[in-house]
Design a protein around this motif. Sequence first.
Motif, PDB file in Angstrom:
ATOM      1  N   TYR A   1      38.571  39.357  32.281  1.00  0.00           N
ATOM      2  CA  TYR A   1      37.500  38.472  32.782  1.00  0.00           C
ATOM      3  C   TYR A   1      37.114  38.883  34.190  1.00  0.00           C
ATOM      4  N   SER A   2      35.800  38.982  34.430  1.00  0.00           N
ATOM      5  CA  SER A   2      35.343  39.211  35.802  1.00  0.00           C
ATOM      6  C   SER A   2      34.094  38.369  36.026  1.00  0.00           C
ATOM      7  N   ASP A   3      33.837  38.027  37.274  1.00  0.00           N
ATOM      8  CA  ASP A   3      32.700  37.163  37.568  1.00  0.00           C
ATOM      9  C   ASP A   3      32.211  37.409  38.982  1.00  0.00           C
ATOM     10  N   GLU A   4      30.878  37.457  39.123  1.00  0.00           N
ATOM     11  CA  GLU A   4      30.249  37.505  40.452  1.00  0.00           C
ATOM     12  C   GLU A   4      29.659  36.140  40.669  1.00  0.00           C
ATOM     13  N   GLN A   5      30.140  35.446  41.695  1.00  0.00           N
ATOM     14  CA  GLN A   5      29.720  34.064  41.866  1.00  0.00           C
ATOM     15  C   GLN A   5      29.169  33.803  43.251  1.00  0.00           C
ATOM     16  N   VAL A   6      28.240  32.850  43.326  1.00  0.00           N
ATOM     17  CA  VAL A   6      27.809  32.305  44.607  1.00  0.00           C
ATOM     18  C   VAL A   6      28.223  30.837  44.593  1.00  0.00           C
TER      19      VAL A   6
ATOM     20  N   GLY B   1      35.461  38.716  41.567  1.00  0.00           N
ATOM     21  CA  GLY B   1      36.871  38.877  41.251  1.00  0.00           C
ATOM     22  C   GLY B   1      37.074  39.174  39.784  1.00  0.00           C
ATOM     23  N   GLN B   2      38.315  39.466  39.443  1.00  0.00           N
ATOM     24  CA  GLN B   2      38.642  39.727  38.036  1.00  0.00           C
ATOM     25  C   GLN B   2      40.074  39.317  37.749  1.00  0.00           C
ATOM     26  N   CYS B   3      40.332  39.121  36.467  1.00  0.00           N
ATOM     27  CA  CYS B   3      41.731  38.895  36.068  1.00  0.00           C
ATOM     28  C   CYS B   3      41.925  39.420  34.650  1.00  0.00           C
ATOM     29  N   LYS B   4      43.141  39.864  34.398  1.00  0.00           N
ATOM     30  CA  LYS B   4      43.497  40.346  33.059  1.00  0.00           C
ATOM     31  C   LYS B   4      44.657  39.489  32.554  1.00  0.00           C
ATOM     32  N   LEU B   5      44.469  38.904  31.397  1.00  0.00           N
ATOM     33  CA  LEU B   5      45.497  38.010  30.849  1.00  0.00           C
ATOM     34  C   LEU B   5      46.033  38.599  29.553  1.00  0.00           C
ATOM     35  N   SER B   6      47.340  38.561  29.443  1.00  0.00           N
ATOM     36  CA  SER B   6      47.976  39.126  28.257  1.00  0.00           C
ATOM     37  C   SER B   6      48.595  38.007  27.431  1.00  0.00           C
ATOM     38  N   LYS B   7      48.295  37.986  26.148  1.00  0.00           N
ATOM     39  CA  LYS B   7      48.829  36.993  25.213  1.00  0.00           C
ATOM     40  C   LYS B   7      48.533  35.563  25.728  1.00  0.00           C
TER      41      LYS B   7
ATOM     42  N   THR C   1      48.939  29.077  34.617  1.00  0.00           N
ATOM     43  CA  THR C   1      47.983  29.643  35.581  1.00  0.00           C
ATOM     44  C   THR C   1      47.776  31.116  35.223  1.00  0.00           C
ATOM     45  N   PRO C   2      46.767  31.766  35.799  1.00  0.00           N
ATOM     46  CA  PRO C   2      46.571  33.195  35.502  1.00  0.00           C
ATOM     47  C   PRO C   2      47.798  34.053  35.824  1.00  0.00           C
TER      48      PRO C   2
ATOM     49  N   VAL D   1      44.403  36.267  39.644  1.00  0.00           N
ATOM     50  CA  VAL D   1      43.005  36.606  39.938  1.00  0.00           C
ATOM     51  C   VAL D   1      42.965  37.471  41.188  1.00  0.00           C
ATOM     52  N   THR D   2      42.251  38.588  41.100  1.00  0.00           N
ATOM     53  CA  THR D   2      42.107  39.476  42.261  1.00  0.00           C
ATOM     54  C   THR D   2      40.680  39.361  42.760  1.00  0.00           C
ATOM     55  N   VAL D   3      40.527  39.062  44.054  1.00  0.00           N
ATOM     56  CA  VAL D   3      39.183  39.006  44.633  1.00  0.00           C
ATOM     57  C   VAL D   3      38.856  40.402  45.144  1.00  0.00           C
ATOM     58  N   ILE D   4      37.799  41.009  44.585  1.00  0.00           N
ATOM     59  CA  ILE D   4      37.479  42.391  44.916  1.00  0.00           C
ATOM     60  C   ILE D   4      36.514  42.439  46.110  1.00  0.00           C
ATOM     61  N   ARG D   5      35.529  41.560  46.083  1.00  0.00           N
ATOM     62  CA  ARG D   5      34.568  41.506  47.204  1.00  0.00           C
ATOM     63  C   ARG D   5      34.295  40.059  47.537  1.00  0.00           C
ATOM     64  N   LYS D   6      34.119  39.790  48.834  1.00  0.00           N
ATOM     65  CA  LYS D   6      33.766  38.422  49.205  1.00  0.00           C
ATOM     66  C   LYS D   6      32.937  38.415  50.476  1.00  0.00           C
TER      67      LYS D   6
END
Lengths: 409, 73
Positions: free
Chosen positions: A163-168, A184-190, B41-42, B49-54
């Motif tokens: 999952y990744s998302d560009e948010q304001v 940001g992004q995250c990778k979830l397993s199972k 939680t993640p 969760v990794t913040v790549i740009r902010k």
Amino acid sequence: MTRHYQCPGCGSTVEYDPSLGKLFCPYCNETYTLEEHHMLYPDIEGEDTEGSEAILRDFPEKKKTARVKILQCCSCGAEMMMNDVEISSFCAYCGQATVVTERLVDYLEPDYIIPFKVSKERAEEIIRKRISRGSFIPKEIKDFEVERLRGIYIPYWLFNISYSDEQVWWYKSGRYDYYCYRYGQCKLSKFTVEASERFNDEYSEKLEPYNANALEKFDATYLSGFYSDSFDVNRITARRLAEKRVQELYNREIEKTIRGSRKKVVHSNPRIECYDPKYALLPTWFLTFRYQDHPYTILVNGQTEKMVGAVPFVKRRAAVVFAVLAALLCPLLSVAFAYANHIVGRVVANPGGNGQGAGKLVAYYVLLIIVLFSMTWIFAVKRYRHMKRCVGLTKASETEEFVKERQDR
Amino acid sequence: METASWIIGILIGVTIGLGLALRITVMLIMESNDIGDSTGTPEDFGDGVTVIRKADRMSKRKVKELYRHQERR
């Protein structure tokens, strides 16, 4: 077709014992590993599952019905009533643990299982120990009589998710509004999504996390001695639920990185990949007791011993504690604030008496009241409402029915 | 004026005192009666969760530029 797993020694039914990690015969006290038992009693081969992917995709959502199927106990021949999702249960007449093997073929055999690691006695022990520590828990609950304690394998879908998302985000800091950007992004397993329509999702989410390293290839022998259900939420629906939950979890983590009050997402561009779905049975203990004629069901994660639930509190004791605290804090804080006001009034208020100084004083009071009010009353009311909701979940008749409507041994 | 500021101070003190007493009582009740309430939680399912740009405290103009940039992409 039903099946029970026979003891090679005496022919009775063996059940999986979590404390031994083996099959145990309660009649002759012999124990067997699963491998030893399989060598003597090979499993029945399942049907060709080449078409299983199509089944997974197109499997229709099962409607909630009260449909009950009558099966025959393979041990004593008595009639057993089971609903349309149960895979394992007990015979009400001879008490033998029974597995409905045809449902492991028709309904798609699970890919994985986490066998029970927590025994029945241990589940009850940890609940009693925890409840006995609560100073606001009524005595009748501390001395509860177990009405029902059932080990049930709950069906789950497991997904690997990227999952990744560009948010304001919009947020308030002091009197001003701001925007901020987060990518940001995250990778979830199972990632687990509960696959039973009858079991409350909010309650089941609190059982997380299960340790995925302990997942084992499915073996129906583990079901002997426990109840279990097959899924009635198909993979497509479960995937949608997983995506929604991951988005909520992600937003919650990102929100923690933003300093300010009243935050909200004003723009987002999520990208989600949900792949490698697997079907697994995960263990849970359900302990039901009665208090003031209401059933309360506390859950215990059958692998990690994590408990889930909340119980009512003794109102009189809470009122006494509140009164004592108020009697101590109110005089102290009254004197402190009165003196502070006196000092602030001298410093901030203009001795000439023009509007500016008085205006600053009023602003100071308003800000003080807002900040301190939100730190105390609003927090307390929010937490109390949350607590009531948790007690409501524990008391929910839905959960009680999920546990109760099964054959007793 | 002085009397008024003392009275207001006392009222604020009492209100906050009651609120604080309520907060502490509710916290004690939750500590005692809430047997388990957390969800996964993640971090429980991966590395979190990794913040790549902010970027913080962006102006509205910069936000609009960002939208246009995303639409073009």
